[in-house]
Design an enzyme around this catalytic site. Structure first.
Site, PDB file in Angstrom:
ATOM      1  N   GLU A 191       7.602  -3.900  -9.628  1.00 32.79           N
ATOM      2  CA  GLU A 191       6.985  -2.702 -10.222  1.00 32.79           C
ATOM      3  C   GLU A 191       6.211  -3.059 -11.487  1.00 32.79           C
ATOM      4  OE1 GLU A 191       6.794  -0.012  -8.696  1.00 32.79           O
ATOM      5  OE2 GLU A 191       8.553   0.282  -7.437  1.00 32.79           O
ATOM      6  N   ARG A 195       2.155  -2.393 -11.426  1.00 37.63           N
ATOM      7  CA  ARG A 195       1.679  -1.319 -12.306  1.00 37.63           C
ATOM      8  C   ARG A 195       1.122  -1.869 -13.616  1.00 37.63           C
ATOM      9  NH1 ARG A 195       5.160   3.886 -10.629  1.00 37.63           N
ATOM     10  NH2 ARG A 195       6.146   2.918  -8.839  1.00 37.63           N
ATOM     11  N   ASP A 323       6.370  -3.597   3.491  1.00 36.16           N
ATOM     12  CA  ASP A 323       4.944  -3.216   3.470  1.00 36.16           C
ATOM     13  C   ASP A 323       3.937  -4.140   2.779  1.00 36.16           C
ATOM     14  OD1 ASP A 323       6.091  -2.469   1.035  1.00 36.16           O
ATOM     15  OD2 ASP A 323       5.677  -0.340   1.220  1.00 36.16           O
ATOM     16  N   GLU A 456      -0.330   6.718   0.292  1.00 32.58           N
ATOM     17  CA  GLU A 456      -0.719   5.813   1.387  1.00 32.58           C
ATOM     18  C   GLU A 456      -1.702   6.423   2.388  1.00 32.58           C
ATOM     19  OE1 GLU A 456       2.365   6.231   0.268  1.00 32.58           O
ATOM     20  OE2 GLU A 456       2.633   4.292  -0.724  1.00 32.58           O
TER      21      GLU A 456
END
Ligand code: DMJ
Length: 585
Positions: A191, A195, A323, A456
């Site tokens: 993360e 980010r 993913d 998404e």
């Protein structure tokens, strides 16, 4: 006096009555002449304004051209062109918004999305400034990412792209004076990378302001110890102050596939921009390790043992925890300009796409294509909304195949996008749940029923619209945006839904709503040249990173690599909007 004014207003009023003109040809003629004169005046004014606009654009175009020539001349004489380079790209990106002839409807919709961003941003500014995320119902902030101002860093490039300069400057000031990474706090390596490192690098690539690069390096340096494992597969958590890295107990000490394979883009870019190879070496080694154990179908389970580098156990999925590993195989290849140095990424991605095909099934009765998950040898008929990034990824990657495979993958991308759109359309709120089950004869049904403002599906719609030119994808995106406006917008920001069936709201405005959902929607209604696919690759948090010219890339290659390097297939071709085909859904 009062009588005179009332009689004059009643005579004006008479002029508006149709009976005043009936059977009075002179009055009718006067009315007609007045109408023609007014229309002419209006038309004349409009034409003047338009002519001025065209003139202005021409001048800006010439200015841009002159800058490019100056840039080339400087380069030829060996002078530094860095500042100019960013100056050009900044102007270019901004001007392209205007230079392109925009469809008035697209323009209106884009403004609505921009207004949504302003609403989200000002709400955050008012109630949660400096904290990671806004809780709009409680009108307070919360720190889920160690208090690194996640919403500010995640929003930088969206503000920049939308031309919200004042807001961008304020965010920059906060980063310069208040962003502190020395936190006694357990951070997620994944993360923080996608980010914070991604957000800062993107802001640097867009603005050229070195402050962002310095900050990106600072936080990446704190993350680096996570890769010090026997195999080089990183631990997924790290204490930002002490550098102690580890894996979470619930993962059985394993590293998570997506968490370990989604730092490549950011760390490669960081090495290229700073000239320090350490970041790139750490993350490329991860891919080298995974390549050694890569199965013939290119599908890895979500748990990898960081000590042995071997796949452990767990589901195979294009949804949560799997993913973006697959996404980055493709994107590192694109970012590396499809050169020989990154060919193995493309090869691994193509292998995984074969595996993906083996997971695709069709629902009954409506034939929705969906991507199953795999446990051991059996397929489970479940698909996360998170896996809805896949249609966009497949469409983007389809251009690297020969014509037959390209058509096959593009058509799969379209089918999957239709399924994802129906994740939204099939609920009472028209917002998608977190995941879906497919039962024979019943098509899709919501499993976990929350919606946390995820991006998404609109991400994939943006890719498909750009790559096919088909405006249907814009319509779908607009419908999704309207559902967010209807269900998620409140006076103090945007919230998710606890349940897409009832519309009950939660209390969280995720930073990716500003970083991704609103950015992709904005780009869905912008000309394809705004952050063009020819120049930029989006990280998994929608932060655009500039595709690196080959010369710079070679800094990190061996001599042999450079000598044998050849450019691979022809560049991605982006269809103009008029070239699009209609789709059957
Ligand atoms: C984002 O942080 C990224 O897109 C990530 O890859 C997946 N999850 C969220 C958005 O849903």
């Amino acid at each position: 006096m009062a009588r005179r004014s009332s009689s004059s207003s009643s005579s004006w009023w008479r002029l508006l009555q149709p009976s005043y003109y009936l059977k009075r040809p002179k009055r009718l003629a006067a009315l007609f002449i007045a109408f023609v004169c007014l229309s002419f005046l209006f038309w004349d004014r409009q034409t003047l304004v338009r002519e001025h606009e065209v003139e202005l654009l021409k001048l800006k175009g010439e200015l841009h051209q002159l800058r490019v020539e100056l840039h080339d001349t400087k380069r030829r004489f060996g002078e530094s062109t860095e500042d100019l380079h960013f100056e050009i790209s900044k102007d270019k990106d901004k001007e392209e918004n205007h230079i392109q002839e925009m469809d008035p409807l697209d323009m209106q919709r884009r403004e609505k999305v921009k207004e949504a961003m302003i609403h989200a941003w000002t709400s955050y500014e008012k109630y949660a400034w400096g904290q990671d995320e806004l809780q709009p119902q409680s009108k307070s902030g919360t720190n889920s990412f160690c208090g690194l101002g996640a919403t500010i860093v995640d929003s930088l490039d969206t503000l920049y792209i939308m031309g919200l300069d004042k807001e961008f400057q304020k965010a920059k000031e906060w980063i310069a004076h208040s962003l502190d990474f020395n936190k006694e706090c357990e951070a997620s390596v994944f993360e923080t990378t996608i980010r914070v490192v991604g957000g800062l690098l993107s802001a640097y690539d867009l603005s050229g302001d070195k402050l962002f690069l310095g900050k990106a390096k600072e936080i990446a340096d704190r993350l680096l110890p996570a890769w010090n494992t026997p195999s080089g597969i990183p631990y997924n958590r790290i204490n930002l102050a002490s550098g102690r890295a580890y894996n979470l107990g619930w993962a059985g000490g394993n590293s998570i596939l997506a968490d370990s394979g989604t730092e490549q883009l950011e760390f490669i870019v960081l090495s290229e921009r700073t000239g320090d190879p350490r970041y790139q070496q750490k993350v490329e080694n991860v891919i080298d390790q995974l390549a050694k154990v890569f199965p013939s179908d290119g599908l890895l389970p979500i748990y990898i043992n960081p000590h042995t580098g071997q796949p452990s156990h767990g589901t195979i999925t294009f949804g949560a925890m799997g993913d973006s590993f697959y996404e980055y195989l493709l994107k590192v290849w694109l970012h590396g300009n499809k050169t020989e140095a990154v060919r193995h990424y493309r090869q691994m991605w193509e292998t995984s796409m074969k595996g993906l095909l083996s997971l695709v099934k069709k629902s009954t009765p409506s034939s929705f294509s969906y991507i199953c998950e795999k446990n051991g040898d059996s397929l489970s008929d479940k698909m996360d909304e998170l896996a809805c990034f896949a249609p966009g990824m497949i469409a983007l990657g389809s251009f690297g195949y020969g014509p037959e495979d390209a058509a096959k993958f593009m058509s799969l991308a379209k089918e999957l996008a239709w399924t994802c759109y129906n994740f939204y359309q099939s609920t009472p709120t028209k917002l998608a749940g977190e995941n879906y089950y497919f039962h024979g004869g019943q098509d899709m049904s919501v499993g976990t029923s929350w919606n946390i403002l995820r991006p998404e599906t609109v991400e994939s719609l943006m890719y498909l619209w750009r790559l096919t030119g088909n405006k249907t994808y814009q319509e779908w995106g607009w419908n999704i945006f309207q559902a967010f406006e209807k269900n998620s917008r409140i006076d103090s920001g945007y919230v998710g839904l606890r349940d897409v069936n009832t519309g009950v709201k939660d209390d969280m405005m995720q930073s990716f709503f500003l970083a991704e959902t609103l950015k992709y929607l904005y780009l869905l209604f912008s000309p394809p040249d705004v952050i063009s696919f020819d120049e930029w690759v989006f990280n998994t948090e929608a932060h655009p990173l500039r595709i690196t010219p080959r010369l710079k890339q070679e800094i990190f290659k061996s001599k042999e690599d450079v000598q044998s390097e050849t450019k691979t297939k022809s560049p991605v071709r982006h269809l103009g909007r008029k070239e699009g085909r209609s789709i059957s859904h």
